[in-house]
Write an enzyme that holds these catalytic residues in place. Sequence first.
Site, PDB file in Angstrom:
ATOM      1  N   ARG A  59     -16.743 -33.367  57.284  1.00 22.01           N
ATOM      2  CA  ARG A  59     -15.326 -33.057  57.520  1.00 22.01           C
ATOM      3  C   ARG A  59     -15.122 -31.817  58.368  1.00 22.01           C
ATOM      4  O   ARG A  59     -14.086 -31.668  59.000  1.00 22.01           O
ATOM      5  CB  ARG A  59     -14.581 -32.993  56.194  1.00 22.01           C
ATOM      6  CG  ARG A  59     -14.477 -34.398  55.577  1.00 22.01           C
ATOM      7  CD  ARG A  59     -13.984 -34.390  54.190  1.00 22.01           C
ATOM      8  NE  ARG A  59     -14.956 -33.732  53.344  1.00 22.01           N
ATOM      9  CZ  ARG A  59     -15.009 -33.854  52.045  1.00 22.01           C
ATOM     10  NH1 ARG A  59     -14.138 -34.603  51.418  1.00 22.01           N
ATOM     11  NH2 ARG A  59     -15.914 -33.212  51.337  1.00 22.01           N
ATOM     12  N   GLU A  96     -24.039 -28.073  42.012  1.00 19.18           N
ATOM     13  CA  GLU A  96     -23.807 -28.040  40.569  1.00 19.18           C
ATOM     14  C   GLU A  96     -24.990 -28.659  39.824  1.00 19.18           C
ATOM     15  O   GLU A  96     -25.440 -28.147  38.802  1.00 19.18           O
ATOM     16  CB  GLU A  96     -22.512 -28.791  40.240  1.00 19.18           C
ATOM     17  CG  GLU A  96     -22.096 -28.641  38.804  1.00 19.18           C
ATOM     18  CD  GLU A  96     -20.745 -29.264  38.523  1.00 19.18           C
ATOM     19  OE1 GLU A  96     -20.339 -29.239  37.354  1.00 19.18           O
ATOM     20  OE2 GLU A  96     -20.101 -29.771  39.458  1.00 19.18           O
TER      21      GLU A  96
END
Length: 174
Positions: A59, A96
């Site tokens: 993006r 994460e």
Amino acid sequence: MKKVEDYVRSIPDFPEPGIIFRDITSILQDADGLQLAIDEMQHFVEEVDCDVICGTESRGFIFGMPIAYNLHKPFVPIRKKGKLPLETVEESYDLEYGSATIEMHKDSIKPGQKVVIIDDLIATGGTVEACAKMIERLGGEVTRIVFLMELAGLKGREKLAKYDVKSVIRYDGK
């Protein structure tokens, strides 16, 4: 007149309960929203000295390319490992659950060049911190980092504290 955040679609409980997903496809699918997002991000780039614009896969490409084109600057893609054909530099960072590695062509940044990094979202800041480290290793200077959205509750800005960070939209939560 609408603001960029008016074009963002908020989807509750995705990808898990309690999370509000901030969807940018609703910006991309509206010509006015897309133009406004690029214009506002570009404003932050125009304020600083810049030789090169870098964008992160994928993006960061969407927003970085038109800004580079509009400002007549070269664009350097920062890709996931294994996607570039020439000699690269790479940087790994923690996610994460696990880690990831990104890379860029070794000859894409020249010593002394001033670089702006573009991405759509700052969450924990790990990806863009890795980008900045590669740019600096090649002798470039990160003069600004520009995001469309910031999830301030994830404290990514703290990880990027030594850089000039701007975001068009800021959400206080995660």
